[in-house]
Structures are given as structure tokens and as C-alpha cells.
Design an enzyme around this catalytic site. Structure first.
Site, short mmCIF file in Angstrom:
data_model
loop_
_atom_site.label_atom_id
_atom_site.label_comp_id
_atom_site.label_asym_id
_atom_site.label_seq_id
_atom_site.Cartn_x
_atom_site.Cartn_y
_atom_site.Cartn_z
N ALA A 1 0.70 -1.32 0.09
CA ALA A 1 -0.08 -0.15 -0.29
C ALA A 1 0.87 1.13 -0.08
CB ALA A 1 -1.02 0.09 1.34
N ASP A 2 0.38 2.33 -0.60
CA ASP A 2 1.00 3.72 -0.50
C ASP A 2 0.02 4.65 -0.58
OD1 ASP A 2 4.02 4.71 -0.62
OD2 ASP A 2 2.98 5.74 -2.02
N GLN A 3 0.48 5.75 -0.15
CA GLN A 3 -0.35 6.99 -0.37
C GLN A 3 0.39 8.14 -0.90
OE1 GLN A 3 -2.04 8.94 3.44
NE2 GLN A 3 -4.07 8.35 2.49
#
Length: 200
Positions: free
Chosen positions: A76-78
């Protein structure tokens, strides 16, 4: 219900808690990725934040999947973008202060991506977006906010946690709450349901 093992390729307590509270048991497996180098290359090539978030999420999952054969590995990344500028997690109180001054009175965009990999094969991904309008708060409020939140401001890309005092920074939020916290949770739960991790 027992299904395949689920591994979160991250040390994020927020993402782990979201999954655990939703009934998904996960193993945490943080991995080191040179995000700065990837972001710099992406900027040079004119690649947008959506694709960068997806690239980073998959890279994390691919790094971890080798050590967890058969497991569903979630990367996951933001990314946070405001006026064409990309923001990272602040490195200290001074950096958090400057970041929040840059964001106040403006609308920024958060992009969250999750990628699921098993044995090196990408099975699923989801990119979701939210728009957040920060109110024009005073310098006095900002200092009080930093005093009260302490090191908590260093754990998120925007120097805020919407589920806590960070809510006071905003006048409008458009988007999914879980996406803002860093994970497109509901679509991910749908994928995990299909793969027997949680009940139908």
C-alpha cells in the site's frame, strides 16, 4: 474461517489496525523501498501521483512476497498532491509546521493504492482518491495542534490524522474515510472475501 495467510508489506499501525478491526488477521512485514529515488524519477518522466502510488505499493508487495510463499501480500502507498507539489511525511515538528502552513486554506488531493501479490503474481489493485479542503487556521491554533499531537503528526503524509485532532484542520472532506487513512479498505475486503480470507 481459515483462508490463505495475509501479509501487510508495511509497518503502518493505522493500516494494520484497519484490517484487524475489519476482521482480517495480518502479519506485518515492513520493507525498505527508496521512495525518494522512485518519486524523483517519476517527476522527471512526468508520471502522475496515481501511478507513483501504484508503483510503490506493488514494489513493496513484490519485495515481501518472496519471503511468504502462498500468502496474499498487500502493498500500500499514499501520495498527497497540492498545487502540483508532492508532500511526504514530515521529518520533525518544524517540517510539520511548514507543511501545514503550505496546505492551510487550500484543497489537496490524497491518492491511496493497494496492490495484492501472491508468489510474485499481481492479482489485484485499487487506486482511490479523496479531496480535502483545509481551513485557514491561525498560527496560534497550529502551534496548539502541534503541541497536542506531538509525534503523531510524523506518522502521516499530511501531518494530520483525520480520525483524531486532525479533523479540526478541515472545512470539507470529499472521499472515502478509509482511503484518507491510507487504504482503499472496502474494495480490498471484497477481494479478500472472494479469496476465502473472510466470510461471504
Amino acid at each position: 474461517m481459515s483462508g490463505p495467510a495475509v501479509v501487510l508489506a508495511s509497518g503502518s499501525k493505522t493500516r494494520a489496525e484497519m484490517l484487524e478491526r475489519a476482521g482480517v488477521r495480518v502479519t506485518l512485514a515492513p520493507t525498505a523501498v527508496d521512495e525518494e529515488e522512485i518519486k524523483l524519477a517519476a517527476r522527471t518522466e512526468g508520471i502522475g501521483v496515481d501511478e507513483v502510488a501504484e508503483t510503490l505499493a506493488e514494489l513493496k508487495a513484490q519485495r515481501v512476497t518472496r519471503k511468504h510463499p502462498g500468502a496474499l501480500v498487500i502493498g500500500a502507498d499514499q501520495m498527497l498532491e497540492c498545487d502540483g507539489r508532492w508532500f511526504d511525511k514530515p521529518t520533525g515538528r518544524d517540517a510539520a509546521r511548514e507543511q501545514l502552513k503550505d496546505l492551510r486554506g487550500k484543497t489537496h488531493r490524497l491518492v491511496s493504492c493497494a496492490v495484492v501479490v501472491r508468489d510474485g503474481e499481481r492479482l489485484w489493485h485499487q487506486v482511490d482518491r479523496a479531496r480535502l479542503a483545509m481551513r485557514p487556521f491561525s498560527d496560534a491554533f497550529l502551534e496548539s495542534y502541534l503541541d497536542q499531537t506531538g509525534d503523531g503528526v510524523l506518522h502521516s503524509v499530511g501531518a494530520y490524522q483525520l480520525e483524531g485532532l486532525g479533523a479540526q484542520l478541515f472545512q470539507r472532506v470529499d472521499g472515502d474515510f478509509f482511503t484518507i487513512l491510507g487504504l482503499p479498505l472496502l474494495p480490498l475486503l471484497g477481494f479478500l472475501r472472494v479469496h476465502g480470507v473472510i466470510g461471504e
